[in-house]
Design a protein around this motif. Sequence first.
Motif, mmCIF file in Angstrom:
data_model
loop_
_atom_site.group_PDB
_atom_site.id
_atom_site.type_symbol
_atom_site.label_atom_id
_atom_site.label_comp_id
_atom_site.label_asym_id
_atom_site.label_seq_id
_atom_site.Cartn_x
_atom_site.Cartn_y
_atom_site.Cartn_z
ATOM 1 N N PHE A 271 30.193 79.510 53.138
ATOM 2 C CA PHE A 271 30.878 78.255 53.437
ATOM 3 C C PHE A 271 30.329 77.628 54.726
ATOM 4 C CE2 PHE A 271 34.767 79.970 51.032
ATOM 5 C CZ PHE A 271 34.330 79.373 49.852
ATOM 6 N N LYS A 272 29.991 78.463 55.700
ATOM 7 C CA LYS A 272 29.428 77.960 56.952
ATOM 8 C C LYS A 272 28.080 77.298 56.711
ATOM 9 C CE LYS A 272 28.206 79.390 61.652
ATOM 10 N NZ LYS A 272 28.131 80.540 62.603
ATOM 11 N N SER B 267 31.341 73.623 47.076
ATOM 12 C CA SER B 267 30.874 73.945 45.721
ATOM 13 C C SER B 267 29.389 73.681 45.532
ATOM 14 C CB SER B 267 31.671 73.131 44.687
ATOM 15 O OG SER B 267 33.055 73.387 44.789
ATOM 16 N N THR B 268 28.732 73.095 46.521
ATOM 17 C CA THR B 268 27.317 72.742 46.399
ATOM 18 C C THR B 268 26.445 73.777 47.112
ATOM 19 O OG1 THR B 268 27.931 70.391 46.409
ATOM 20 C CG2 THR B 268 25.605 70.930 46.763
ATOM 21 N N PRO B 269 25.689 74.575 46.365
ATOM 22 C CA PRO B 269 24.874 75.625 46.991
ATOM 23 C C PRO B 269 23.720 75.044 47.823
ATOM 24 C CG PRO B 269 25.162 75.995 44.623
ATOM 25 C CD PRO B 269 25.604 74.597 44.904
ATOM 26 N N SER C 143 38.254 75.610 50.192
ATOM 27 C CA SER C 143 37.472 76.841 50.052
ATOM 28 C C SER C 143 37.991 77.678 48.885
ATOM 29 C CB SER C 143 37.519 77.648 51.347
ATOM 30 O OG SER C 143 38.852 77.998 51.678
ATOM 31 N N LEU C 144 39.308 77.683 48.688
ATOM 32 C CA LEU C 144 39.883 78.424 47.563
ATOM 33 C C LEU C 144 39.570 77.733 46.231
ATOM 34 C CD1 LEU C 144 41.682 80.726 46.504
ATOM 35 C CD2 LEU C 144 43.666 79.259 46.929
ATOM 36 N N THR D 75 27.965 86.756 52.966
ATOM 37 C CA THR D 75 29.405 86.883 52.750
ATOM 38 C C THR D 75 29.972 85.513 52.397
ATOM 39 O OG1 THR D 75 29.874 86.499 55.085
ATOM 40 C CG2 THR D 75 29.547 88.787 54.377
ATOM 41 N N ARG D 76 31.186 85.485 51.905
ATOM 42 C CA ARG D 76 31.783 84.201 51.534
ATOM 43 C C ARG D 76 31.988 83.274 52.738
ATOM 44 N NH1 ARG D 76 33.246 83.263 46.694
ATOM 45 N NH2 ARG D 76 33.454 85.458 46.181
#
Length: 252
Positions: free
Chosen positions: A164-165, A142-144, A79-80, A159-160
């Motif tokens: 990611f979820k 990294s894949t939207p 995630s970072l 939110t971030r």
Amino acid sequence: MAFFERIFQFVIIFVLFLLILYGVKYAFHISDYVIPGVNELVGETRAVSMGYGEATLNTFLVAVIGHISSIFLAISVGSLSSLKSWAGRLAKTTSYNLQAYPVVAVSPIIFIFFGDGIASRILIASLICYFPLLLSFIGIFSTPVPEVEHFFSMTRRLTRPLMFKIRTVENLDKVITVVVGSGTLAMVGTIVAEFLAATNGIGYQIRKALYQSNLSRILIALFMIGLVSSLYLALLETIGKGIKKRITGGEV
């Protein structure tokens, strides 16, 4: 059902391996010193099955702890690393550079600092199965998912953690596949650690059998490892299907 199927498949593969091994032995008249006879293999199985069972269970528990640790570590670093920032680029570069060093090369340092106990075995198991997990999570994070993310972005709720979820759920099949596959690497890492310097586990038993040139015991150990690995992979697949069914609300 997955458990019985996995065990059945493994037993078939192992029996075929033994048939090929003993086919070569008797076809080329190889000495029992090189490849033990069937009677010797059966006798050794009776003698060491209980002890090897306990050693395999010991290895399995360490592998599970190492596997779970590597999953959380890969998610955190992934995630970072997926962030387009200096910290993200540093995390990615550091992870890639560390992977360039073979575990066998860094294991002496690990054993010096942590000894030959459970801590070193867990750490080596985590290191071996961590990198494939990291690569997968970097790719996933990294894949939207433009359609979904655009909606939450327009409503100012993106939110971030939510981003990611969303990306994890969108690539759930990939996540399950890589987590299940890395379970095998966790077992490999633990056995490698035990083979190198540990004093417990099935890897340690294999090392002892190798020094004694006892192929029968090595074959028994390989059977134990394969059996436990098959059960673990079946368990991970079952858990993965349960999670997917709960999230999607449909049939898996």
